[in-house]
Design a protein around this motif. Structure first.
Motif, short mmCIF file in Angstrom:
data_model
loop_
_atom_site.label_atom_id
_atom_site.label_comp_id
_atom_site.label_asym_id
_atom_site.label_seq_id
_atom_site.Cartn_x
_atom_site.Cartn_y
_atom_site.Cartn_z
N ALA A 73 0.82 -1.20 0.00
CA ALA A 73 0.00 0.00 0.00
C ALA A 73 0.85 1.25 0.00
CB ALA A 73 -0.92 -0.01 1.21
N MET A 74 0.38 2.21 -0.75
CA MET A 74 0.96 3.55 -0.74
C MET A 74 -0.11 4.41 -0.08
SD MET A 74 2.67 3.60 -4.54
CE MET A 74 1.11 3.46 -5.40
N GLY A 75 -0.21 4.28 1.21
CA GLY A 75 -1.26 4.93 1.99
C GLY A 75 -1.27 4.28 3.35
N ILE A 76 -2.42 3.87 3.79
CA ILE A 76 -2.58 3.31 5.14
C ILE A 76 -1.93 1.94 5.28
CG2 ILE A 76 -4.26 2.53 6.84
CD1 ILE A 76 -6.12 4.72 5.74
N GLY A 116 -3.00 2.76 -3.82
CA GLY A 116 -2.96 3.98 -3.04
C GLY A 116 -2.25 5.10 -3.76
N ASP A 117 -2.24 6.29 -3.13
CA ASP A 117 -1.69 7.46 -3.81
C ASP A 117 -0.61 8.19 -3.01
OD1 ASP A 117 -3.24 8.54 -1.81
OD2 ASP A 117 -4.36 9.89 -3.12
N SER A 118 -0.10 7.59 -1.96
CA SER A 118 0.86 8.33 -1.12
C SER A 118 2.23 8.50 -1.75
CB SER A 118 1.01 7.64 0.25
OG SER A 118 1.75 6.45 0.12
N MET A 119 2.53 7.77 -2.82
CA MET A 119 3.84 7.90 -3.45
C MET A 119 3.78 8.68 -4.77
SD MET A 119 5.92 6.74 -1.28
CE MET A 119 7.43 6.59 -2.19
N LEU A 120 2.62 9.30 -5.05
CA LEU A 120 2.53 10.15 -6.24
C LEU A 120 3.48 11.33 -6.09
CD1 LEU A 120 -1.32 10.26 -6.77
CD2 LEU A 120 0.34 9.14 -8.24
N PRO A 121 4.10 11.81 -7.10
CA PRO A 121 3.97 11.43 -8.49
C PRO A 121 4.95 10.36 -8.95
CG PRO A 121 5.31 13.40 -8.38
CD PRO A 121 4.93 13.03 -6.95
N ILE A 122 5.83 9.90 -8.07
CA ILE A 122 6.85 8.94 -8.48
C ILE A 122 6.26 7.58 -8.85
CG2 ILE A 122 8.85 7.62 -7.67
CD1 ILE A 122 9.73 10.07 -6.17
N ILE A 123 5.39 7.06 -8.01
CA ILE A 123 4.76 5.76 -8.28
C ILE A 123 3.26 5.96 -8.22
CG2 ILE A 123 4.56 3.36 -7.56
CD1 ILE A 123 7.31 3.67 -6.22
N VAL A 165 15.11 5.46 11.91
CA VAL A 165 14.60 5.27 10.56
C VAL A 165 13.39 6.19 10.37
CG1 VAL A 165 13.52 3.61 8.98
CG2 VAL A 165 15.38 2.87 10.49
N THR A 166 13.37 6.89 9.26
CA THR A 166 12.23 7.73 8.91
C THR A 166 11.55 7.11 7.70
OG1 THR A 166 13.36 9.70 9.69
CG2 THR A 166 11.48 10.04 8.23
N ILE A 167 10.24 6.91 7.83
CA ILE A 167 9.44 6.36 6.74
C ILE A 167 8.44 7.45 6.34
CG2 ILE A 167 7.76 4.58 6.08
CD1 ILE A 167 9.08 2.80 8.21
N TYR A 168 8.42 7.80 5.06
CA TYR A 168 7.52 8.87 4.65
C TYR A 168 7.02 8.67 3.23
CZ TYR A 168 11.76 10.95 2.62
OH TYR A 168 12.91 11.17 1.92
N SER A 169 6.01 9.45 2.89
CA SER A 169 5.36 9.42 1.59
C SER A 169 5.90 10.54 0.72
CB SER A 169 3.85 9.58 1.74
OG SER A 169 3.33 8.57 2.56
N GLU A 170 5.83 10.37 -0.59
CA GLU A 170 6.16 11.45 -1.52
C GLU A 170 5.04 12.47 -1.55
OE1 GLU A 170 8.96 12.07 -3.45
OE2 GLU A 170 9.75 10.50 -2.16
N ASN A 171 3.81 12.02 -1.48
CA ASN A 171 2.62 12.87 -1.53
C ASN A 171 2.38 13.45 -0.14
OD1 ASN A 171 0.11 14.02 -1.83
ND2 ASN A 171 -0.85 12.18 -2.68
N GLU A 173 1.36 16.32 0.79
CA GLU A 173 0.16 17.15 0.95
C GLU A 173 -0.98 16.31 1.57
OE1 GLU A 173 -3.00 19.26 -1.99
OE2 GLU A 173 -0.88 19.67 -2.36
N ASN A 174 -1.15 15.10 1.09
CA ASN A 174 -2.20 14.22 1.61
C ASN A 174 -1.71 13.30 2.72
OD1 ASN A 174 -4.05 15.30 -0.18
ND2 ASN A 174 -3.65 13.74 -1.73
N TYR A 175 -0.38 13.08 2.80
CA TYR A 175 0.19 12.17 3.79
C TYR A 175 1.38 12.85 4.47
CZ TYR A 175 -2.63 8.80 1.27
OH TYR A 175 -3.65 8.15 0.66
#
Length: 177
Positions: A73-76, A116-123, A165-171, A173-175
């Protein structure tokens, strides 16, 4: 067939001759995909013709990959306790694989399709991602598939000098972090 080849050429921006035989102009006009920043996990350009594998060995000039059942998932996130199985076998044009994936043993590389959309725009949701399933430690900054709290996530991971370790999303704005 010809219609399938034209469809793939339209979707990828590759010329039909390049997709089919690896000759001629690679690009058929202007095509933009993703951003300049791509991870080793993700191919930096769209795939050439993907051939669903038939029985037996891959055709000459192709490498066979397994697409696995998990949908990171690229989100929750989705729970990671489901059994893993091969969804299908895909044959990819070997010169394209070598140019974009390198010379890693293809048996180490599996394909997955995240949601999911948390890695937009890359994936984007539904993209095919290449995963080195034998790379099981966090090292260089990059995009990884990780299990966090029993959930399978596809996220950008950064190992800091102090060991955190830091885990984060590309998107963001939403995440946000």
């Amino acid at each position: 067939g010809d219609e399938s080849l034209r469809k793939v050429a339209r979707q990828t921006g590759y010329s039909a001759d390049w997709i089919q035989e690896g000759r001629g102009e690679k690009r058929a006009g202007e095509f933009v995909y993703g951003t300049p920043e791509q991870s080793a996990l993700m191919a930096s350009e769209p795939l050439p013709e993907v051939v669903e594998a038939a029985d037996g060995d891959p055709p000459d000039g192709y490498i066979r990959f397994e697409q696995l059942s998990p949908t990171p998932a690229m989100g929750i996130g989705y729970y990671a306790d489901e059994p893993v199985h091969v969804v299908r076998l895909l044959d990819l044009y070997e010169p394209w694989v070598r140019e974009h994936i390198g010379h890693a043993d293809p048996r180490r590389i599996k394909l997955m399709i995240p949601t999911g959309d948390s890695m937009l725009p890359i994936i984007k949701p539904g993209d095919l991602v290449f995963v080195d399933v034998e790379h099981v430690f966090l090292g260089d900054p990059g995009i990884y598939i990780v299990v966090v709290g029993g959930r399978l996530l596809l996220k950008r991971v950064l190992m800091r000098a102090n060991g955190t370790v830091t885990i984060y999303s590309e998107n963001r704005e939403n995440y946000p972090d």
